[in-house]
Enzyme design. Structure first.
Site, mmCIF file in Angstrom:
data_model
loop_
_atom_site.group_PDB
_atom_site.id
_atom_site.type_symbol
_atom_site.label_atom_id
_atom_site.label_comp_id
_atom_site.label_asym_id
_atom_site.label_seq_id
_atom_site.Cartn_x
_atom_site.Cartn_y
_atom_site.Cartn_z
ATOM 1 N N LYS A 212 0.815 -1.226 0.000
ATOM 2 C CA LYS A 212 0.000 0.000 0.000
ATOM 3 C C LYS A 212 0.853 1.283 0.000
ATOM 4 O O LYS A 212 0.492 2.267 -0.648
ATOM 5 C CB LYS A 212 -0.977 -0.008 1.175
ATOM 6 C CG LYS A 212 -2.100 -1.035 1.000
ATOM 7 C CD LYS A 212 -3.136 -0.923 2.097
ATOM 8 C CE LYS A 212 -4.257 -1.926 1.893
ATOM 9 N NZ LYS A 212 -5.335 -1.796 2.879
ATOM 10 N N ASP B 185 -10.217 2.690 2.092
ATOM 11 C CA ASP B 185 -10.501 1.827 3.249
ATOM 12 C C ASP B 185 -11.388 2.542 4.275
ATOM 13 O O ASP B 185 -12.355 1.969 4.786
ATOM 14 C CB ASP B 185 -9.190 1.397 3.938
ATOM 15 C CG ASP B 185 -8.519 0.239 3.220
ATOM 16 O OD1 ASP B 185 -9.200 -0.508 2.490
ATOM 17 O OD2 ASP B 185 -7.296 0.076 3.394
ATOM 18 N N ARG C 246 -1.367 -2.351 21.437
ATOM 19 C CA ARG C 246 -0.421 -3.165 22.208
ATOM 20 C C ARG C 246 0.899 -2.417 22.394
ATOM 21 O O ARG C 246 1.442 -2.352 23.485
ATOM 22 C CB ARG C 246 -0.209 -4.487 21.453
ATOM 23 C CG ARG C 246 0.663 -5.475 22.124
ATOM 24 C CD ARG C 246 0.738 -6.728 21.306
ATOM 25 N NE ARG C 246 1.251 -6.476 19.940
ATOM 26 C CZ ARG C 246 1.465 -7.416 19.042
ATOM 27 N NH1 ARG C 246 1.202 -8.681 19.326
ATOM 28 N NH2 ARG C 246 1.940 -7.121 17.840
ATOM 29 N N ARG D 7 2.977 3.516 19.165
ATOM 30 C CA ARG D 7 2.334 3.628 17.846
ATOM 31 C C ARG D 7 0.959 4.292 17.968
ATOM 32 O O ARG D 7 0.551 5.040 17.088
ATOM 33 C CB ARG D 7 2.179 2.244 17.195
ATOM 34 C CG ARG D 7 3.501 1.629 16.812
ATOM 35 C CD ARG D 7 3.290 0.334 16.057
ATOM 36 N NE ARG D 7 2.936 0.554 14.665
ATOM 37 C CZ ARG D 7 2.399 -0.383 13.879
ATOM 38 N NH1 ARG D 7 2.132 -1.591 14.358
ATOM 39 N NH2 ARG D 7 2.115 -0.122 12.624
HETATM 40 P P1 NDP Z 1 -0.966 -3.876 10.544
HETATM 41 O O1 NDP Z 1 0.001 -5.003 10.513
HETATM 42 O O2 NDP Z 1 -0.608 -2.568 9.941
HETATM 43 O O3 NDP Z 1 -1.366 -3.586 12.097
HETATM 44 C C1 NDP Z 1 -1.662 -4.651 12.965
HETATM 45 C C2 NDP Z 1 -2.166 -4.102 14.291
HETATM 46 O O4 NDP Z 1 -2.623 -5.205 15.094
HETATM 47 C C3 NDP Z 1 -1.123 -3.365 15.121
HETATM 48 O O5 NDP Z 1 -1.745 -2.304 15.800
HETATM 49 C C4 NDP Z 1 -0.653 -4.453 16.089
HETATM 50 O O6 NDP Z 1 -0.143 -3.951 17.302
HETATM 51 C C5 NDP Z 1 -1.957 -5.170 16.354
HETATM 52 N N1 NDP Z 1 -1.800 -6.547 16.837
HETATM 53 C C6 NDP Z 1 -1.303 -7.600 16.144
HETATM 54 N N2 NDP Z 1 -1.340 -8.696 16.913
HETATM 55 C C7 NDP Z 1 -1.850 -8.336 18.116
HETATM 56 C C8 NDP Z 1 -2.137 -9.048 19.322
HETATM 57 N N3 NDP Z 1 -1.872 -10.339 19.452
HETATM 58 N N4 NDP Z 1 -2.686 -8.352 20.350
HETATM 59 C C9 NDP Z 1 -2.954 -7.031 20.229
HETATM 60 N N5 NDP Z 1 -2.705 -6.318 19.105
HETATM 61 C C10 NDP Z 1 -2.155 -6.965 18.069
HETATM 62 O O7 NDP Z 1 -2.302 -4.469 9.906
HETATM 63 P P2 NDP Z 1 -3.472 -3.650 9.175
HETATM 64 O O8 NDP Z 1 -3.731 -2.420 9.963
HETATM 65 O O9 NDP Z 1 -3.177 -3.512 7.732
HETATM 66 O O10 NDP Z 1 -4.712 -4.670 9.288
HETATM 67 C C11 NDP Z 1 -5.366 -4.905 10.527
HETATM 68 C C12 NDP Z 1 -6.583 -5.798 10.292
HETATM 69 O O11 NDP Z 1 -7.540 -5.119 9.485
HETATM 70 C C13 NDP Z 1 -6.250 -7.101 9.536
HETATM 71 O O12 NDP Z 1 -6.973 -8.163 10.150
HETATM 72 C C14 NDP Z 1 -6.773 -6.859 8.143
HETATM 73 O O13 NDP Z 1 -7.192 -8.047 7.497
HETATM 74 C C15 NDP Z 1 -7.973 -5.960 8.431
HETATM 75 N N6 NDP Z 1 -8.349 -5.122 7.276
HETATM 76 C C16 NDP Z 1 -9.613 -5.267 6.769
HETATM 77 C C17 NDP Z 1 -10.016 -4.503 5.705
HETATM 78 C C18 NDP Z 1 -11.402 -4.683 5.171
HETATM 79 O O14 NDP Z 1 -11.703 -4.175 4.075
HETATM 80 N N7 NDP Z 1 -12.291 -5.332 5.901
HETATM 81 C C19 NDP Z 1 -9.126 -3.516 5.054
HETATM 82 C C20 NDP Z 1 -7.822 -3.402 5.689
HETATM 83 C C21 NDP Z 1 -7.468 -4.209 6.751
HETATM 84 P P3 NDP Z 1 1.420 -3.541 17.434
HETATM 85 O O15 NDP Z 1 1.523 -2.131 16.914
HETATM 86 O O16 NDP Z 1 1.676 -3.631 18.891
HETATM 87 O O17 NDP Z 1 2.211 -4.525 16.628
#
Ligand code: NDP
Length: 276
Positions: A69, A106, A155, A159
């Site tokens: 992206k 999005d 978490r 960030r």
């Molecule tokens: P990123 O990898 O950019 O961000 C992931 C986030 O999840 C971070 O804030 C991370 O925290 C957190 N996280 C991951 N694992 C854990 C855990 N075990 N406990 C707590 N927090 C956790 O991903 P995206 O933002 O791109 O995507 C996030 C979700 O949104 C995905 O499931 C994706 O499929 C969904 N999505 C859906 C869309 C739709 O059209 N429906 C469009 C775009 C995304 P940390 O910063 O601490 O690592």
């Protein structure tokens, strides 16, 4: 010589499980538009060359998903204000003059789906879980939609703070430490924008985050959202939904951008749910 069909694609890595080709085929069937839409798997270092090759072969528009992206935004000649604000793009469009435009829909997709399930946003208190790319798009869109307060918990707290700083709305935006979630008052809308579900991780959320007036929404969908949706229903939320509708809304918006016709989102969503 047979006329070449207009070409569309989704770029990602991996991409095999993308629903986009199915969605665009559904929309094409609904609207009687004939098109060619394929999934293209390219590694990050091959993304720019892959897009150029696609355009040279008659590509008109592409959806872009992880991890491309930010690269899609960088590659474009023209960027929309929403994409500029986020620094990422999930829709690439070849303009009539040949330039490549990058847009991000999005956030608009989330708002459209919340509207579809009847969730008013003006004046609502929102708790946003996560601070990644999807949380960022959601946060800007929710503030634009007029929510009263946006609390961000992630978490990795730094960030969440960086996102809050970028939102630059200190009267409406707050950061809450993940460890302090059990001290939060029930919110009107709980948005799970973490990838915990796709990683099969348990968020261990306290049920005090929600009450009988709350709507709970997980951006992930299908099995990845099941634990959160089950948790929200057991905790007594007024409504709980996964992000499949958001995905369909974003696909519909790109279809409309490219073909000038709005497809039937509800019918496409029914079709996906029936066959999943
Ligand atoms: P990123 O990898 O950019 O961000 C992931 C986030 O999840 C971070 O804030 C991370 O925290 C957190 N996280 C991951 N694992 C854990 C855990 N075990 N406990 C707590 N927090 C956790 O991903 P995206 O933002 O791109 O995507 C996030 C979700 O949104 C995905 O499931 C994706 O499929 C969904 N999505 C859906 C869309 C739709 O059209 N429906 C469009 C775009 C995304 P940390 O910063 O601490 O690592």
């Amino acid at each position: 010589m047979p006329r070449r069909l207009p070409r569309f694609a989704v770029f990602g890595h991996p991409i095999a499980h993308s629903l986009s080709p199915r969605l665009h085929a559904l929309f094409a069937a609904q609207t009687g538009i004939v098109l060619d839409y394929v999934a293209i798997d390219v590694a990050p270092d091959a993304f720019a060359a892959g897009v150029r090759e696609f355009l040279a072969a008659g590509g008109v528009g592409a959806n872009v998903t992880l991890p491309h992206k930010a690269a899609a935004f960088e590659l474009a000649d023209v960027t929309t204000p929403v994409a500029r604000r986020l620094g990422v793009a999930n829709v690439l469009t070849r303009l009539a003059d040949g330039r490549l435009e990058a847009d991000s829909n999005d956030g608009a997709g989330l708002l459209a789906d919340l509207r579809r399930i009847g969730t008013g946003l003006r004046g609502r208190d929102v708790l946003l879980l996560g601070a990644g790319g999807a949380a960022r798009a959601s946060a800007f869109a929710l503030l634009d939609a007029g929510v009263a307060r946006l609390v961000i918990a992630n978490r990795t707290q730094a960030r969440a703070q960086a996102l809050a700083d970028d939102l630059a709305q200190s009267t409406r935006v707050q950061v809450l430490a993940w460890e302090r979630l059990d001290a939060a008052a029930p919110c009107g809308l709980l948005v799970n924008a973490t990838s915990a579900g796709v990683r099969h991780a348990d968020l261990k959320l306290p049920t005090t985050l929600v009450d009988a007036h709350s709507v709970a929404y997980d951006l992930s969908y299908g099995p990845a959202a099941q634990a959160f949706v089950d948790w929200a229903r057991a905790a007594g939320c007024a409504a709980a939904a996964d992000g499949l509708g958001m995905l369909v809304e974003t696909a519909a918006a790109s279809f409309e951008r490219w073909h000038g016709v709005r497809p039937d989102v509800a019918a496409a969503l029914r079709s996906l749910r029936e066959r999943s």
